[in-house]
Design a protein around this motif. Structure first.
Motif, short mmCIF file in Angstrom:
data_model
loop_
_atom_site.label_atom_id
_atom_site.label_comp_id
_atom_site.label_asym_id
_atom_site.label_seq_id
_atom_site.Cartn_x
_atom_site.Cartn_y
_atom_site.Cartn_z
N ARG A 193 -18.56 -1.23 -39.00
CA ARG A 193 -19.48 -2.38 -38.89
C ARG A 193 -20.79 -2.09 -39.60
NH1 ARG A 193 -17.54 -2.49 -33.50
NH2 ARG A 193 -19.40 -1.36 -32.80
N VAL A 194 -21.31 -0.86 -39.46
CA VAL A 194 -22.60 -0.53 -40.02
C VAL A 194 -22.56 -0.48 -41.54
CG1 VAL A 194 -24.32 1.32 -40.21
CG2 VAL A 194 -23.45 0.65 -37.96
N TYR A 195 -21.51 0.10 -42.10
CA TYR A 195 -21.47 0.33 -43.54
C TYR A 195 -20.67 -0.70 -44.32
CZ TYR A 195 -23.83 4.75 -42.88
OH TYR A 195 -24.78 5.69 -42.56
N LEU A 196 -19.73 -1.39 -43.66
CA LEU A 196 -18.91 -2.37 -44.37
C LEU A 196 -19.26 -3.81 -44.01
CD1 LEU A 196 -15.37 -0.73 -44.06
CD2 LEU A 196 -16.88 -0.72 -46.05
N GLY A 197 -19.77 -4.02 -42.80
CA GLY A 197 -19.95 -5.38 -42.29
C GLY A 197 -18.91 -5.66 -41.23
N ARG A 198 -19.16 -6.68 -40.43
CA ARG A 198 -18.32 -6.89 -39.25
C ARG A 198 -16.89 -7.30 -39.59
NH1 ARG A 198 -22.36 -10.39 -35.50
NH2 ARG A 198 -22.15 -11.78 -37.29
N ASP A 199 -16.73 -8.33 -40.41
CA ASP A 199 -15.38 -8.79 -40.72
C ASP A 199 -14.66 -7.79 -41.62
OD1 ASP A 199 -13.36 -11.10 -40.67
OD2 ASP A 199 -13.57 -10.69 -42.82
N ALA A 200 -15.36 -7.27 -42.65
CA ALA A 200 -14.73 -6.30 -43.54
C ALA A 200 -14.25 -5.07 -42.77
CB ALA A 200 -15.71 -5.89 -44.64
N SER A 201 -15.03 -4.64 -41.80
CA SER A 201 -14.63 -3.49 -40.99
C SER A 201 -13.34 -3.77 -40.24
CB SER A 201 -15.75 -3.16 -39.99
OG SER A 201 -15.31 -2.22 -39.04
N GLU A 202 -13.24 -4.95 -39.62
CA GLU A 202 -12.03 -5.29 -38.89
C GLU A 202 -10.82 -5.33 -39.82
OE1 GLU A 202 -11.59 -5.54 -35.58
OE2 GLU A 202 -13.65 -4.81 -35.50
N GLN A 203 -11.03 -5.87 -41.04
CA GLN A 203 -9.94 -5.93 -42.00
C GLN A 203 -9.45 -4.52 -42.36
OE1 GLN A 203 -8.65 -8.74 -43.40
NE2 GLN A 203 -10.17 -10.34 -43.17
N VAL A 204 -10.39 -3.62 -42.63
CA VAL A 204 -10.04 -2.25 -43.00
C VAL A 204 -9.34 -1.54 -41.86
CG1 VAL A 204 -11.01 0.02 -43.57
CG2 VAL A 204 -11.81 -2.01 -44.79
N LEU A 205 -9.88 -1.68 -40.63
CA LEU A 205 -9.28 -0.97 -39.49
C LEU A 205 -7.91 -1.53 -39.12
CD1 LEU A 205 -12.46 -0.47 -37.27
CD2 LEU A 205 -11.19 1.27 -38.53
N ARG A 206 -7.64 -2.76 -39.55
CA ARG A 206 -6.28 -3.31 -39.34
C ARG A 206 -5.32 -2.83 -40.42
NH1 ARG A 206 -8.87 -8.29 -37.60
NH2 ARG A 206 -8.57 -9.19 -39.67
N ALA A 315 -38.95 -13.47 -48.56
CA ALA A 315 -37.78 -13.28 -49.42
C ALA A 315 -37.40 -14.57 -50.11
CB ALA A 315 -36.60 -12.76 -48.60
N TYR A 316 -36.82 -14.44 -51.29
CA TYR A 316 -36.16 -15.55 -51.98
C TYR A 316 -34.70 -15.57 -51.55
CZ TYR A 316 -40.20 -15.38 -55.16
OH TYR A 316 -41.45 -15.39 -55.70
N ILE A 317 -34.20 -16.77 -51.29
CA ILE A 317 -32.81 -16.91 -50.83
C ILE A 317 -32.09 -17.93 -51.69
CG2 ILE A 317 -31.33 -17.65 -48.91
CD1 ILE A 317 -33.57 -16.71 -47.01
N GLY A 318 -30.92 -17.55 -52.14
CA GLY A 318 -30.03 -18.47 -52.85
C GLY A 318 -28.78 -18.72 -52.04
N LEU A 319 -28.31 -19.98 -52.01
CA LEU A 319 -27.10 -20.36 -51.29
C LEU A 319 -26.16 -21.08 -52.26
CD1 LEU A 319 -28.59 -21.77 -47.95
CD2 LEU A 319 -27.67 -19.47 -48.36
N HIS A 320 -24.89 -20.72 -52.22
CA HIS A 320 -23.91 -21.31 -53.11
C HIS A 320 -22.56 -21.32 -52.39
CE1 HIS A 320 -22.06 -22.73 -56.66
NE2 HIS A 320 -21.64 -21.57 -57.16
N VAL A 321 -21.64 -22.13 -52.86
CA VAL A 321 -20.31 -22.26 -52.26
C VAL A 321 -19.27 -22.19 -53.37
CG1 VAL A 321 -18.75 -23.70 -50.91
CG2 VAL A 321 -21.19 -23.73 -50.42
N GLY A 322 -18.20 -21.49 -53.10
CA GLY A 322 -17.12 -21.47 -54.07
C GLY A 322 -16.02 -20.51 -53.68
N GLU A 323 -15.04 -20.40 -54.55
CA GLU A 323 -13.91 -19.51 -54.30
C GLU A 323 -14.26 -18.09 -54.74
OE1 GLU A 323 -9.39 -20.43 -54.87
OE2 GLU A 323 -10.12 -19.52 -56.74
N VAL A 324 -13.90 -17.12 -53.92
CA VAL A 324 -14.14 -15.71 -54.23
C VAL A 324 -12.89 -14.92 -53.91
CG1 VAL A 324 -16.64 -15.78 -53.85
CG2 VAL A 324 -15.11 -15.29 -51.92
N PHE A 325 -12.78 -13.74 -54.51
CA PHE A 325 -11.75 -12.78 -54.13
C PHE A 325 -12.37 -11.83 -53.11
CE2 PHE A 325 -10.35 -14.18 -58.30
CZ PHE A 325 -8.99 -14.35 -58.10
N TYR A 326 -11.73 -11.72 -51.96
CA TYR A 326 -12.26 -10.95 -50.84
C TYR A 326 -11.28 -9.84 -50.51
CZ TYR A 326 -14.10 -10.15 -46.06
OH TYR A 326 -14.63 -9.61 -44.91
N GLY A 327 -11.70 -8.59 -50.70
CA GLY A 327 -10.80 -7.49 -50.40
C GLY A 327 -11.21 -6.21 -51.09
N ASN A 328 -10.23 -5.34 -51.36
CA ASN A 328 -10.47 -3.99 -51.87
C ASN A 328 -10.57 -3.98 -53.38
OD1 ASN A 328 -10.30 -2.07 -49.50
ND2 ASN A 328 -8.42 -3.24 -49.20
#
Length: 419
Positions: A193-206, A315-328
């Motif tokens: 969770r600390v180094y990968l993020g909450r969802d990414a951590s769960e994906q890796v541990l699964r 801080a400056y913040i940008g928000l955008h929406v679209g398709e991404v590849f999520y994984g390793n």
């Protein structure tokens, strides 16, 4: 306790350790089974240092009588202050300092002893005390997790019999092994969770750790970086730079997590995060909620830093929406679980454009169009821009100034964000 009973209890600890029974239940099951076999325990406490960015370790308690004590607890650093003084007065510190593994104390004779907490146990009716330190080998240690500490008491007037002490010497290491196993799972989850993020951590541990295994998802992306951080870093002392960055990273990450997002990467003072789900309109609203929470966090943070005479920023913040590849993505021996694709490049360009148009929030046309009608009321166009490296121009949007300056509009916006 008969040999057959010891073996049965060892088998129970091994099986429950393998199935992942939580530590408090392991301890409770152990103590209750000991009592059922005639080993008259009145209290058990086990603790173990861990690998965690905040806590030094975790502990677990059991007692034979009702108590308002929690059956588990976490403790911070014992390196200084009162925690250090208490640690140095403990039985366990004494054992470590003298290279010993156990200590037996008759609690009827505590007046001559200066160990912390021993007197309290005697006052509560415990009569005999046994403490263990079980050390891990070099290959079994993980960070500060290099020992398991425990103590056991009985209320019986004549104390533990020699056979009972022998039984505990046999059994407690097996309990310790089960608790250590559970702690290593907790450590893996914490580090993930600390180094990968909450969802990414769960994906890796699964088990999603194969190189190139990704999925295509639609997500709201957040990219933020601090205003003027380079100039501020050059104007303050070297020992102030990390606390400065940590303060503002905490403000950003808390806001994203509180709004239901996942932080994917820290890039210097920049943060890449995503919001996603079945309803992308909800994901967009969650991103706006995170931005609003961040501004509140920063207001409180800046007030505190100003009172201490320390530099402030936002801080400056940008928000955008679209398709991404999520994984390793990466090499065979160094992978990153993250998002890639043109949408990622575009959101960073949008955040960079915030400087040019002097707006702390910029959202893409794609983000704006996917909001519901109520949400679109709170955003206004800043104009049409061609982003560096992006082949098309598009309108960019920011919050209507009335959201900050008009109290009724502010209230309406906050109700919208609350859903």
């Amino acid at each position: 306790m008969q040999l057959s009973s010891r073996l049965a209890l060892m088998n129970w600890l091994a099986s429950q350790g393998l199935t992942g029974l939580p530590e408090p239940e392991l301890l409770r099951g152990f103590c209750e089974r000991c009592r059922a076999e005639g080993l008259d325990l009145s209290r058990g406490l086990v603790f173990i240092d861990t690998l965690h960015p905040i806590y030094e370790g975790r502990g677990f308690r059991w007692t034979d009588r009702s108590s308002n004590e929690s059956d588990n607890f976490e403790y911070g650093s014992t390196a200084e202050g009162d925690p250090n003084k208490n640690w140095r007065r403990s039985v366990f510190f004494h054992l470590l300092e003298h290279g010993q593994d156990e200590m037996v104390i008759d609690l009827a004779d505590v007046a001559s002893l200066e160990f912390s907490q021993i007197g309290e146990l005697a006052e509560k009716g415990h009569r005999h005390f046994l403490a263990f330190v079980h050390r891990f080998g070099e290959n079994g240690a993980l960070g500060q997790m290099d020992c398991l500490y425990s103590y056991w008491t009985t209320r019986r007037a004549d104390g533990f019999r020699e056979a009972e002490l022998a039984a505990l010497r046999d059994l407690v290491p097996v309990l310790g092994l089960a608790i250590k196993s559970a702690q290593q799972v907790d450590i893996a989850r914490t580090l993930g969770r600390v180094y990968l993020g909450r969802d990414a951590s769960e994906q890796v541990l699964r088990g999603r750790i194969s190189r190139g295994v990704t999925e295509r998802i639609n997500a709201v992306l957040w990219y933020s970086d601090l205003r003027g951080s380079t100039g501020i870093s050059e104007s303050i002392g070297p020992d102030e730079i990390i606390p400065f960055l940590n303060d503002y990273a905490q403000a950003v990450i808390d806001a994203i997590h509180d709004a239901g997002g996942d932080v994917l990467k820290l890039i210097g003072d920049g943060v890449l995060a995503m919001f996603w789900g079945e309803d992308m309109a909800d994901a967009r609203r969650a991103a706006l909620r995170a931005e609003h929470l961040f501004r509140k966090n920063v207001a409180a943070l800046n007030a505190r830093r100003e009172s201490d005479g320390r530099p402030t920023t936002s801080a400056y913040i940008g928000l955008h929406v679209g398709e991404v590849f999520y994984g390793n993505i990466g090499s065979a021996d160094r992978l990153d679980f993250t998002v890639v694709g043109p949408t990622v490049n575009e959101v960073s360009r949008i955040a960079s454009m915030s400087r040019s148009v002097d707006r702390e929030l910029l959202a893409s046309a794609e983000f704006y169009k996917g909001l519901d009608a109520a949400g679109r009321r709170y955003l206004v166009s800043t104009g049409r821009y061609a982003l560096r490296g992006i082949g098309r121009a598009q309108d960019l949007y920011t919050l209507d100034p009335d959201v900050d300056s008009n109290e009724p509009v502010t209230g309406s916006y906050e109700r919208y964000l609350a859903g």
